[in-house]
Design a protein around this motif. Structure first.
Motif: not given
Length: 210
Positions: A98, A15, A131, A94-95, A123, A90, A135, A126-128
């Motif tokens: 997810l 990611l 979603f 990937h955004q 995370l 980001p 983790y 990356a602004q994940l």
């Protein structure tokens, strides 16, 4: 026929393109004590292992004093955070992947050999995080990859069977852990390989062939 209900991602090299950051950060810390890991050894043996496991191997191979492990580990994490703040941004692909997984009802988690502080920072930048169901870091298990404990734990927390899960991994240690968990394994070579189209296609293949 199995029905896939959950997708678990490794983080570094899947990611987030962070493998080089970890390599540079550890060598920066080791360099203070006259030691480095060369590129061949990194790619063939050390990549993807928790820092503590890397240090144990360096002690066995080069006689790195164990008394230095806590200091080197602390320095490595400090340098890693510096790399993250400089380079982690980001990635829309990937955004979107997810977001589509969540939209289609899949449970989504991340399981990494990184420490929790590094994971949370990456995370978040990356602004994940929005979603994810959760983790897991190497601090949440007693044995890091290639041991499958972290994937067994993630699958259990998702409330699913291994056959209902896909794991997305990139390096031999992580792939070995994922396969040992009993989940379906989508192996990628680079974060650019991780897309909604590829994940969706792999899920369909799993459901059709199982």
């Amino acid at each position: 026929m199995c029905v896939i209900q959950g997708v678990i991602f490794d983080m570094d090299g899947v990611l987030i393109d962070a493998r080089e950051w970890h390599y540079r950060a550890l060598n920066q810390a080791l360099g203070l004590f006259g030691l480095t890991i060369d590129r061949t050894a990194h790619e063939g043996e050390f990549d993807g292992l928790p820092t503590q496991d890397k240090l144990r191997r360096l002690t066995a191979r080069y006689g790195l004093p164990e008394s230095l492990h806590p200091l080197i580990n602390e320095l490595k994490q400090t340098y890693t955070l510096q790399e993250i703040w400089q380079h982690c941004w980001p990635d829309f692909q990937h955004q979107y992947a997810l977001a589509q997984l969540r939209h289609h009802g899949y449970r989504v988690a991340v399981a990494s050999n990184s420490i929790r502080a590094s994971m949370e920072t990456m995370l978040a930048r990356a602004q994940l995080l929005p979603f994810l169901d959760f983790y897991l870091s190497n601090e949440d298990v007693s044995r890091g990859k290639p041991d499958p404990e972290i994937y067994h734990t993630a699958i259990r927390m998702l409330g699913l069977s291994p056959q209902a899960c896909v794991v997305v991994e990139d390096n031999p240690h992580g792939i070995a852990a994922a396969r040992a968990s009993g989940a379906h394994v989508l192996a990628v070579s680079h974060p650019g390989d991780v897309s909604w189209a590829r994940i969706h296609s792999f899920i369909q293949e799993c459901e059709q062939t199982s």
